[in-house]
Design an enzyme around this catalytic site. Structure first.
Site, PDB file in Angstrom:
ATOM      1  N   GLY A  38     -63.503 -33.107 -41.293  1.00 12.43           N
ATOM      2  CA  GLY A  38     -63.357 -33.779 -40.973  1.00 12.43           C
ATOM      3  C   GLY A  38     -63.270 -34.213 -39.870  1.00 12.43           C
ATOM      4  N   SER A  39     -63.291 -34.026 -38.854  1.00 13.16           N
ATOM      5  CA  SER A  39     -62.544 -34.193 -37.489  1.00 13.16           C
ATOM      6  C   SER A  39     -63.906 -35.074 -36.647  1.00 13.16           C
ATOM      7  CB  SER A  39     -61.562 -33.540 -37.180  1.00 13.16           C
ATOM      8  OG  SER A  39     -62.335 -32.564 -36.709  1.00 13.16           O
ATOM      9  N   GLY A  40     -65.068 -34.041 -37.477  1.00 11.55           N
ATOM     10  CA  GLY A  40     -66.536 -34.406 -36.501  1.00 11.55           C
ATOM     11  C   GLY A  40     -66.624 -33.510 -35.967  1.00 11.55           C
ATOM     12  N   LYS A  41     -66.118 -32.025 -35.519  1.00 16.34           N
ATOM     13  CA  LYS A  41     -66.563 -30.995 -35.186  1.00 16.34           C
ATOM     14  C   LYS A  41     -68.834 -30.567 -35.226  1.00 16.34           C
ATOM     15  CE  LYS A  41     -64.019 -27.621 -36.699  1.00 16.34           C
ATOM     16  NZ  LYS A  41     -63.263 -28.948 -37.872  1.00 16.34           N
ATOM     17  N   THR A  43     -70.725 -32.821 -36.027  1.00 20.79           N
ATOM     18  CA  THR A  43     -71.204 -33.628 -36.018  1.00 20.79           C
ATOM     19  C   THR A  43     -71.574 -33.144 -34.732  1.00 20.79           C
ATOM     20  OG1 THR A  43     -71.056 -35.080 -37.437  1.00 20.79           O
ATOM     21  CG2 THR A  43     -71.502 -36.306 -35.823  1.00 20.79           C
ATOM     22  N   GLU A 154     -68.493 -22.898 -37.237  1.00 17.44           N
ATOM     23  CA  GLU A 154     -68.176 -22.411 -38.710  1.00 17.44           C
ATOM     24  C   GLU A 154     -68.824 -20.829 -39.043  1.00 17.44           C
ATOM     25  OE1 GLU A 154     -65.530 -23.046 -39.519  1.00 17.44           O
ATOM     26  OE2 GLU A 154     -65.411 -25.212 -38.691  1.00 17.44           O
TER      27      GLU A 154
END
Length: 232
Positions: A38-41, A43, A154
């Site tokens: 959820g950190s934005g990777k 995105t 990922e």
């Protein structure tokens, strides 16, 4: 070739997913993008793929009109990208869609299959491949479209040890072939030795952009602090 981001921000439902990110990427380098879930990777990779709207500016190389012209996105689950009934059909599917002639399609398909060591499997059913082979096929199908930058989201998360090694070997080959590789990953030990840079995103903002070892150390220190505070 250099791709530059200037003050890139993304928001959903008044929530800031990315916050004023400014950085750059070059062909011939591997950049690992790390951070908590959820950190934005992902995105960030989707911005680079031209898949979502954003505020800010992507500064493109001369002669390029849209970032999607030079980037190719590979998903975590390779089966979401498998279309053909054989490995060969899967690779040429995208080439047929852009209207290449048969000879050019054959040249490109043979090149990527040889590069990613899938040539002997060109007549195989993709669904019967191993996890690592499926992921290499997903990369090959995107690579055949000749993007300058590969965006890998990922891509080793669902693979066993052998599959992970196959993908790492493929990534190194792609770098040697002059491609820019941008990898969103939690596999810190797997990709750090082969990465040229590490971008650490925390809560939508870049908190580190530099040496992979230093970035991984910083991230692990934060994870340890958070774990310790919860344990207390």
């Amino acid at each position: 070739m250099v791709l530059k981001l200037k003050n890139i921000s993304v928001s959903y439902a008044n929530k800031h997913i990315l916050k004023n990110i400014s950085t750059s990427f070059e062909t011939g380098e591997i950049v690992m993008v790390i951070g908590a879930n959820g950190s934005g990777k992902s995105t960030l990779l989707k911005v680079l793929a031209g898949l979502i709207d954003y505020a800010g500016e992507i500064i493109l190389p001369e002669g390029i009109n849209d970032v999607s012209e030079i980037t190719g996105y590979v998903f975590q689950n390779p089966e979401t990208q498998i279309i053909g009934s054989t490995v060969w059909e899967d690779v040429i599917f995208g080439l047929e869609n852009i209207g290449l002639d048969k000879r050019e399609m054959e040249i490109r398909a043979n090149y990527v299959l040889n590069l990613l060591e899938l040539a002997e499997l060109k007549d195989a059913d993709p669904y019967y491949l191993s996890g690592g082979q499926k992921q290499r096929l997903a990369i090959a199908s995107i690579l055949a479209l000749q993007p300058e930058f590969l965006l890998l989201d990922e891509v080793t998360a669902m693979l066993d040890k052998n599959g992970k090694r196959e993908v790492v070997d493929a990534v190194v080959k792609l770098k040697e072939a002059g491609k820019g590789i941008i990898i969103a990953t939690h596999e810190l030990n797997l990709f750090s030795p082969y990465s040229d840079r590490c971008i650490y995103i925390d809560n939508g903002a870049v908190v580190f952009d530099g040496n992979p070892s230093d970035g991984v150390k910083l991230y692990r220190e934060k994870v340890h602090r958070e774990f310790t505070s919860k344990a207390v």
